[in-house]
Design a protein around this motif. Sequence first.
Motif, PDB file in Angstrom:
ATOM      1  N   SER A 254      -4.032   6.317  -0.231  1.00  0.00           N
ATOM      2  CA  SER A 254      -4.475   5.688  -1.479  1.00  0.00           C
ATOM      3  C   SER A 254      -5.818   5.023  -1.245  1.00  0.00           C
ATOM      4  O   SER A 254      -6.140   4.589  -0.141  1.00  0.00           O
ATOM      5  N   ALA A 255      -6.598   4.950  -2.289  1.00  0.00           N
ATOM      6  CA  ALA A 255      -7.928   4.359  -2.194  1.00  0.00           C
ATOM      7  C   ALA A 255      -7.817   2.849  -2.017  1.00  0.00           C
ATOM      8  O   ALA A 255      -6.869   2.222  -2.493  1.00  0.00           O
ATOM      9  N   PRO A 256      -8.765   2.233  -1.288  1.00  0.00           N
ATOM     10  CA  PRO A 256      -8.766   0.780  -1.154  1.00  0.00           C
ATOM     11  C   PRO A 256      -8.759   0.107  -2.527  1.00  0.00           C
ATOM     12  O   PRO A 256      -9.442   0.544  -3.441  1.00  0.00           O
ATOM     13  N   GLY A 257      -7.952  -0.913  -2.663  1.00  0.00           N
ATOM     14  CA  GLY A 257      -7.866  -1.617  -3.925  1.00  0.00           C
ATOM     15  C   GLY A 257      -6.865  -1.031  -4.897  1.00  0.00           C
ATOM     16  O   GLY A 257      -6.704  -1.558  -6.003  1.00  0.00           O
ATOM     17  N   SER A 258      -6.184   0.055  -4.514  1.00  0.00           N
ATOM     18  CA  SER A 258      -5.165   0.637  -5.390  1.00  0.00           C
ATOM     19  C   SER A 258      -4.029  -0.360  -5.574  1.00  0.00           C
ATOM     20  O   SER A 258      -3.710  -1.137  -4.669  1.00  0.00           O
ATOM     21  N   PRO A 259      -3.392  -0.346  -6.742  1.00  0.00           N
ATOM     22  CA  PRO A 259      -2.287  -1.288  -6.973  1.00  0.00           C
ATOM     23  C   PRO A 259      -1.124  -1.011  -6.028  1.00  0.00           C
ATOM     24  O   PRO A 259      -0.923   0.131  -5.591  1.00  0.00           O
TER      25      PRO A 259
ATOM     26  N   ARG B 285       1.454   8.607   0.385  1.00  0.00           N
ATOM     27  CA  ARG B 285       0.238   9.413   0.318  1.00  0.00           C
ATOM     28  C   ARG B 285      -0.966   8.482   0.467  1.00  0.00           C
ATOM     29  O   ARG B 285      -0.905   7.322   0.074  1.00  0.00           O
TER      30      ARG B 285
ATOM     31  N   ARG C  45       0.841  -1.189   0.000  1.00  0.00           N
ATOM     32  CA  ARG C  45       0.000   0.000   0.000  1.00  0.00           C
ATOM     33  C   ARG C  45       0.881   1.245   0.000  1.00  0.00           C
ATOM     34  O   ARG C  45       1.918   1.288   0.653  1.00  0.00           O
ATOM     35  N   ASN C  46       0.467   2.266  -0.730  1.00  0.00           N
ATOM     36  CA  ASN C  46       1.266   3.485  -0.851  1.00  0.00           C
ATOM     37  C   ASN C  46       1.517   4.098   0.523  1.00  0.00           C
ATOM     38  O   ASN C  46       0.591   4.585   1.180  1.00  0.00           O
TER      39      ASN C  46
ATOM     40  N   VAL D 158       2.660  -0.308  -4.613  1.00  0.00           N
ATOM     41  CA  VAL D 158       3.731   0.558  -5.103  1.00  0.00           C
ATOM     42  C   VAL D 158       5.068   0.045  -4.571  1.00  0.00           C
ATOM     43  O   VAL D 158       5.131  -0.764  -3.641  1.00  0.00           O
TER      44      VAL D 158
END
Length: 253
Positions: free
Chosen positions: A143-148, A141, A137-138, A150
């Motif tokens: 990040s929205a749930p389900g974001s790829p 910053r 998880r980013n 990083v």
Amino acid sequence: MTTASQLRRGGRAFEPFKTVIEAVLIAIVIRSLLFQPFNIPSGSMEPTLRVGDYLFVSKYSYGYSRYSLPFSLPFFSGRIAAVQPQRGDVVVFRHGSVDFIKRVIGLPGDRIQVIDGAVYLNGRQIERKRIADFVGRNPCRPSAPGSPPVEVPQWRETLPNGVSYDTLKCSALPAFPDSTSVYTVPPGHFFMMGDNRENSEDSRFPDVGYVPFDDLIGRAQVIFFSVTPAQWAWEVWNWPSAIRWTRLFSIVR
């Protein structure tokens, strides 16, 4: 006239209330003198602590201040049975009306400076080794749930007393300069930094500054529960997929 049997019945009727009162008193003693649970709401201590971690903080590690008590009742000033924290300890402290959690980098009298992203302690660079990127998880910053996931550069720092921990280096933001002036820690204070160096409000900034010894609450000891950020701990029906099983009962270092 009240009979013995009536007295016994009255005593039995009071038993549930007595049990509740005893349980509350025991919980207050444990919370004030031994351990207090905390949860991690932000990414300032990633990768060491993740959003959604729940941990126990030992209240006895540095002695007791007013912040050891429920509601921070001002029954006394200073610290009782004071023990100074060591460099590298992960500490919960009171800042205004909010509890912060950071790592102790500087002790009273130390000089701290950041130069090109590296931390210097009393004129010498803290040992710093590049390790594999952090992937997940980013941490820089929200990040929205389900974001790829990083990839973020990750470094392992080792303090002069041998304590090692991992830090993250996000892309530099104006609020987090890669180089700073020298901070000289005053007596009775400590210099705190988050492990997520580009996403941590800590002693580098005047709003937090040097942390007084009396403001320390305790030392982070063990993660007893952990769920993914998109979930709540009380959502029992999501536990099989939401719990980060590998983080349970891990020691905070």
